[in-house]
Design a protein around this motif. Structure first.
Motif, mmCIF file in Angstrom:
data_model
loop_
_atom_site.group_PDB
_atom_site.id
_atom_site.type_symbol
_atom_site.label_atom_id
_atom_site.label_comp_id
_atom_site.label_asym_id
_atom_site.label_seq_id
_atom_site.Cartn_x
_atom_site.Cartn_y
_atom_site.Cartn_z
ATOM 1 N N GLU A 176 75.511 42.201 103.984
ATOM 2 C CA GLU A 176 76.402 41.838 105.400
ATOM 3 C C GLU A 176 77.027 43.173 105.914
ATOM 4 O O GLU A 176 76.973 43.334 107.104
ATOM 5 N N ILE A 177 77.500 44.117 105.117
ATOM 6 C CA ILE A 177 78.073 45.224 105.431
ATOM 7 C C ILE A 177 77.171 46.193 106.192
ATOM 8 O O ILE A 177 77.445 46.776 107.161
ATOM 9 N N LEU A 178 75.940 46.028 105.631
ATOM 10 C CA LEU A 178 74.860 47.132 106.402
ATOM 11 C C LEU A 178 74.592 46.489 107.674
ATOM 12 O O LEU A 178 74.476 47.597 108.755
ATOM 13 N N ASN A 179 74.570 45.396 107.877
ATOM 14 C CA ASN A 179 74.464 44.757 109.115
ATOM 15 C C ASN A 179 75.269 45.062 110.094
ATOM 16 O O ASN A 179 75.130 45.470 111.203
ATOM 17 N N LEU A 180 76.587 44.893 109.487
ATOM 18 C CA LEU A 180 77.707 45.135 110.409
ATOM 19 C C LEU A 180 77.800 46.546 110.673
ATOM 20 O O LEU A 180 77.841 46.733 112.133
ATOM 21 N N LEU A 181 77.513 47.402 110.107
ATOM 22 C CA LEU A 181 77.449 49.014 110.181
ATOM 23 C C LEU A 181 76.508 49.474 111.458
ATOM 24 O O LEU A 181 76.657 49.973 112.597
#
Lengths: 248, 280
Positions: A176-181
């Motif tokens: 999720e965080i990688l997608n967000l970044l």
């Protein structure tokens, strides 16, 4: 393109009398996502700290978006370049609600329209408005890291320094965080300099990477080379093999 | 499954914690039977995997409560044992490697003394024999110059070395079952491999049972024979490690897909739909 977003020239960094980083030369173009990889103690986080002004004992040259960086704290610099730390559990003030955490940079820089800005940035990192008046201990690890990213985005920087942004998180939350970044970079035209020891993450997130060992850069490679594993330096090949290149 | 009776037999294990709104169950009726094999327990944080590991050693602190229809180790029911009998068992027969060496080693005791303590608690040996076993164990976990390391304090060694010392400490009483709770998540990739290879080698050599608890599916698949996937306190799927990629359950598939690959070409990583699971 003009000036590179981050330019490091003959950079040496010491802590006291110990020199931990030697002779780093690096240039990151605007809009690029660049990774620093290596094992712990290789000095990769120290490079980020020096750029952010947290390791003031350096010689050489650091410039961000064409502006040379001084050794001390610099409020103008904070507007262009922000850092996200590794541990979301340690990087938020335990007795301040999310709203106060996000308001602080606006206060320091005397920016107005604060409520609207906070609401907007919470949207950008995918947090519901109901999280706005919660304390960090009421949030999960992934949500805290979103708050830390939101805080870094508050001043609308152009360059983000990411110090292992996902290594304290589970695989599913990491995704999720990688997608967000990745989405934020596309939306806001950010430049990333990211420290990690996870090569698959580099393959997903970055365009180029520099491999560090014992305080020096041993190789600068294209992230595409991770597909074939064809690296020129022995150390990089070792690291590639240790990351389970053959598995899966 | 081996024909002999299982090393560990757990039926309907439940762990719960009281909250202002009533007790919350973090492990909901887990069944487990383990021979001298390597079992991996995988799941996200909050799935109850660590609590399962601790419950086996009866290490759930009050006000937490654990119950089970059966919790037998080597044919002995653990639930009826006195604290004193449990202490004899912990370390000597079942031992546990914790996550972070920084917090699990005593900072004011030398490494040699700490390892010797684990041994002296369970066996009556002369000082010379103890010393010899400590050195031998440090060598087994591939520490060069064990005599010198035995005299150092935990802050003087690196994370990877600290974790190897933990392993030495846990294996010196020669246990039958080793529970490793995220033994490498505080370590770098390059050291991770070394530590796991070492655990693997020692476990095979001594014919121990191993329970490896981790959130990293691929890592568990590499080092275990069997994998149990946990979610919200329940086992959602059990499969042989080599069949992991054939996993059926949507939760397991979701976890697998969320891992970035070395040859990544996807633009966006698939994310678990939490609403489907009632959230964690």
């Amino acid at each position: 393109m003009g000036n590179p977003a981050i330019l490091l020239k003959d950079l040496d960094i010491s802590y006291g009398s110990t020199k931990v980083v030697r002779d780093v030369n690096l240039s990151v173009a605007e809009g690029e996502s660049f990774a620093l990889v290596g094992e712990s103690g290789s000095g990769k986080s120290t490079v980020l700290k020096a750029i952010a002004g947290l390791a003031p004992d350096w010689t050489g040259q650091i410039s961000v978006l064409g502006q040379p960086r001084g050794h001390g704290p610099d409020s103008g610099f904070a507007k262009t370049c922000q850092m996200v730390f590794q541990d979301p559990y340690g990087s938020l003030h335990p007795r301040k609600v999310v709203d106060a955490v996000l308001r602080e940079p606006l206060k320091v820089h005397g920016l107005g329209n604060r409520d609207a800005r906070i609401a907007e940035v919470l949207n950008a990192v995918g947090l519901d408005q109901r999280f706005r008046f919660r304390f960090p201990h009421q949030l999960s690890g992934g949500q805290r890291q979103r708050v830390a990213i939101a805080r870094a985005l508050m001043l609308e920087p152009k360059v983000m320094l990411l110090d292992e942004p996902t290594s304290a998180l589970d695989v599913s939350v990491q995704a999720e965080i990688l997608n967000l970044l990745k989405r934020l970079r596309a939306e806001q035209g950010l430049t990333y300099l990211m420290v990690t020891h996870n090569l698959p993450v580099v393959s997903f997130m970055c365009d180029r990477m520099a491999v560090m060992n014992k305080g020096e850069i041993v190789e600068i490679a294209d992230a595409k080379q991770l597909h074939s594993g064809d690296f020129s330096h022995d150390y990089t090949r070792e690291l590639y093999a240790a990351s389970g290149a053959e598995a899966v | 499954m081996t024909a002999t009776k299982p090393l560990l037999d757990v039926e309907n294990l439940r762990v719960s914690f009281p909250t202002p709104t009533g007790p919350v169950e973090v492990v909901k009726g887990l069944n487990l039977s383990l021979g001298r094999e390597r079992l991996g327990i995988v799941g996200e944080s909050g799935s109850g995997k660590s609590m399962t590991g601790r419950a086996i050693l009866r290490l759930i602190r009050k006000p937490g409560k654990m119950t089970a229809d059966r919790l037998a180790f080597d044919g002995v029911e653990l639930q009826g044992l006195s604290e004193r009998k449990m202490r004899d068992l912990r370390g000597a027969r079942i031992s546990m490697i914790m996550q972070d060496p920084k917090f699990s080693l005593n900072p004011v005791m030398t490494i040699g003394y700490q390892i010797a303590e684990a041994l002296k608690a369970h066996e009556n040996l002369s000082r010379r024999d103890v010393q010899a076993r400590v050195i031998e164990m440090l060598q087994a976990v591939r520490i060069n110059d064990p005599e010198q390391v035995a005299q150092m304090y935990p802050h003087q060694v690196s994370g990877g070395m600290g974790q190897r010392i933990m392993i030495a400490m846990m294996l010196i009483p020669r246990p039958d079952l080793l529970i490793a709770d995220e033994p490498t998540s505080a370590l770098d990739v390059s050291v991770q491999g070394q530590v796991l290879d070492l655990i693997d080698e020692l476990v095979r050599e001594k014919g121990m049972g191993l329970i490896l608890i981790s959130h990293d599916l691929n890592l568990v698949a590499r080092y275990c024979d069997r994998i149990m996937v946990m979610h919200a306190g329940q086992v959602v799927e059990t499969c042989a490690a080599k069949d992991l990629h054939k996993a059926q359950h949507p939760y397991t598939r979701g976890l697998l897909a969320a891992v970035p690959q070395m040859k990544e070409t996807r633009e966006v990583l698939p994310v678990l739909d939490r609403s489907q699971w009632g959230g964690t």
